[in-house]
Motif scaffolding. Sequence first.
Motif, short mmCIF file in Angstrom:
data_model
loop_
_atom_site.label_atom_id
_atom_site.label_comp_id
_atom_site.label_asym_id
_atom_site.label_seq_id
_atom_site.Cartn_x
_atom_site.Cartn_y
_atom_site.Cartn_z
N MET A 1 0.82 -1.21 0.00
CA MET A 1 0.00 0.00 0.00
C MET A 1 0.86 1.27 0.00
O MET A 1 0.50 2.28 -0.60
CB MET A 1 -0.93 -0.01 1.22
CG MET A 1 -2.05 -1.00 1.08
SD MET A 1 -3.07 -0.60 -0.35
CE MET A 1 -3.48 -2.20 -0.95
N GLU A 2 2.00 1.19 0.66
CA GLU A 2 2.92 2.33 0.65
C GLU A 2 3.47 2.53 -0.77
O GLU A 2 3.64 3.66 -1.23
CB GLU A 2 4.08 2.10 1.62
CG GLU A 2 3.70 2.16 3.09
CD GLU A 2 3.22 0.85 3.66
OE1 GLU A 2 2.85 -0.05 2.86
OE2 GLU A 2 3.19 0.69 4.87
N SER B 1 -7.70 2.93 -2.56
CA SER B 1 -6.67 3.30 -1.59
C SER B 1 -7.13 2.90 -0.19
O SER B 1 -8.31 2.70 0.05
CB SER B 1 -6.46 4.82 -1.67
OG SER B 1 -5.78 5.27 -0.55
N VAL B 2 -6.19 2.76 0.72
CA VAL B 2 -6.57 2.44 2.11
C VAL B 2 -6.35 3.63 3.04
O VAL B 2 -6.63 3.55 4.22
CB VAL B 2 -5.77 1.23 2.66
CG1 VAL B 2 -6.06 -0.01 1.87
CG2 VAL B 2 -4.29 1.51 2.69
N ASN B 3 -5.85 4.70 2.49
CA ASN B 3 -5.60 5.89 3.32
C ASN B 3 -6.92 6.59 3.60
O ASN B 3 -7.93 6.32 2.94
CB ASN B 3 -4.67 6.84 2.57
CG ASN B 3 -3.31 6.23 2.36
OD1 ASN B 3 -2.86 5.43 3.17
ND2 ASN B 3 -2.67 6.55 1.27
N ALA C 1 2.24 11.50 3.85
CA ALA C 1 2.37 10.55 4.97
C ALA C 1 2.01 11.23 6.29
O ALA C 1 1.34 10.63 7.14
CB ALA C 1 3.79 10.01 5.02
N PRO D 1 5.93 4.23 10.31
CA PRO D 1 5.33 4.10 8.97
C PRO D 1 5.61 5.29 8.06
O PRO D 1 5.74 5.13 6.84
CB PRO D 1 3.83 4.01 9.27
CG PRO D 1 3.76 3.43 10.61
CD PRO D 1 4.93 3.97 11.36
N ILE D 2 5.75 6.48 8.66
CA ILE D 2 6.07 7.67 7.84
C ILE D 2 7.47 7.51 7.25
O ILE D 2 7.69 7.75 6.06
CB ILE D 2 6.00 8.96 8.70
CG1 ILE D 2 4.59 9.15 9.25
CG2 ILE D 2 6.43 10.17 7.90
CD1 ILE D 2 4.45 10.33 10.17
N GLN E 1 7.38 4.82 4.54
CA GLN E 1 6.75 5.29 3.30
C GLN E 1 7.66 6.26 2.54
O GLN E 1 7.80 6.18 1.33
CB GLN E 1 5.43 5.97 3.63
CG GLN E 1 4.69 6.42 2.40
CD GLN E 1 3.19 6.47 2.60
OE1 GLN E 1 2.67 5.92 3.54
NE2 GLN E 1 2.51 7.15 1.71
#
Lengths: 311, 188
Positions: free
Chosen positions: B54-55, B92-94, B137, B156-157, B160
Amino acid sequence: MISIHTRQLLSGLVLPVFVFLAVGIILTGQIWPDRMAQLRMGAVRDVGPVYQALLFPQRQFHKWQLTLQGVGDLLAENARLRKENRKLIYWYGEAQTLKQENTRLKSVLHWGAEGARDYVSGWVVRDETGPYLRAVLLDVGGHHVTVGSLAVDEVGLVGRVSEVGPHVVRVLLIEDAASRIPVTLQNSGGDAMMIGDNTLYPRLMYYNQNIHPEEGEHLVTRAQTAGLTGGIAVGRVHYLAPGQPVVVPDAALEHLDLVRIFDGDFMPEGPVSSGRVREKPPLLPEQHDGNTPSTWQSLRRFLPFTSLQNG
Amino acid sequence: MVMRFEHGGLDHDALEGARQRKLMVRMRRKFFPCIIMVVLAVILSTPFGILGQMELQVALILGTVWFWSLYRPAFMPLVGLFCGGLIVELFSVNPPGVLLFWMLVAYGVAHGCRVSLSRQGFLLAWSLYGLIVLGEALTDWVLMVIRVRGALSVYPIVFQEALAVGSYPFLHILYLWGLSVMEKHDRL
């Protein structure tokens, strides 16, 4: 006729208008997240066959890999299976004995019939696992599934249904930071909360400070009147550091294919018993407007700890 | 004129063919990056179980918008970008709208700084792309913190950002190659 200057001005406004719309979508998504999730689930339902086609080579490759591994290690595999089969035969005998004993004890206690476990299995059509989200979308066909139902794989708890759409449901995995699952410690019988934090091992919190979870202790879901299915295997307790118990999930969360959803509020603990009496009088006040609630409605809130027949 | 076409059937066919080819080229130029974006979104939302899938989806989509807006803005019309972005949002999952917002920001920055960036070279364009991904992000992180009502890890930031910045040069080379092939094909 629009002049060139007006046209330039209008074309310069398109980008700010689109940015404004995008901000509107962000705000809408924050205010009504369910509606946005429904839209996304609708899209997944429509492109489901595309996903299946894209996954076909991977699944075939995995199948061939397993076949080749099996062929390569046939003798050792046969020996292992024979050994396992002997163990299974032993445990089958044990299970039969326990089942008979259980039936006998239930008949002594006048134990009522347990509700049937209603479940539906669905393929994972999309993995929504991202930096801050741990969720999967399942295709359950036309089966009715309620929000909050538990999802399990062949081994243990996977998560809970967070959104329901036509044909597709979204399961929030137990690792997700928004996941909160009430669990019961099997050795001590104490209660605790399993709280996801976007890592592989959800934290175990809010347990009785006099009864600490033991290392390796098994956890099951706690039955609740809110519709949570109880008695589902969750995982084992592990201490990452002193005073920091986490749960090592039984389910293989990293690669989910087929997931089963327990629909309804089946609870292994305390089913309706025909031989038991009501523990408390009904709390609902008597209604004097002529619309007296039925016995069923009055007693529904005490279920499953109250007998319908004896109410 | 009409008569000449009637007598010269071959010329008419050739003219019609050339007109159709020109239309196809124009259509391809108008929609190619937007179609690439949607295809990337669908493919990378398939549950392959790849780490950082996803990233990578976010990185490649923002990279696509950045490259085409910066180097071939004619290939990336704003309306196409917005419509493509709306479709991408579905896969998207965001949090909804965030990716679309940053796609538009990438487009705006690329358009605004195109002349100066073309003088400065690749490194500055790469750095600006990194900043855009960082902004995306961070927005995701803030919105998820609001949703969860608790502090979340910032790793995670970093992941990404590293993935996006690391993958962009490969994406850049791939698109340059695709562009040269496309232009050669269009010239023939």
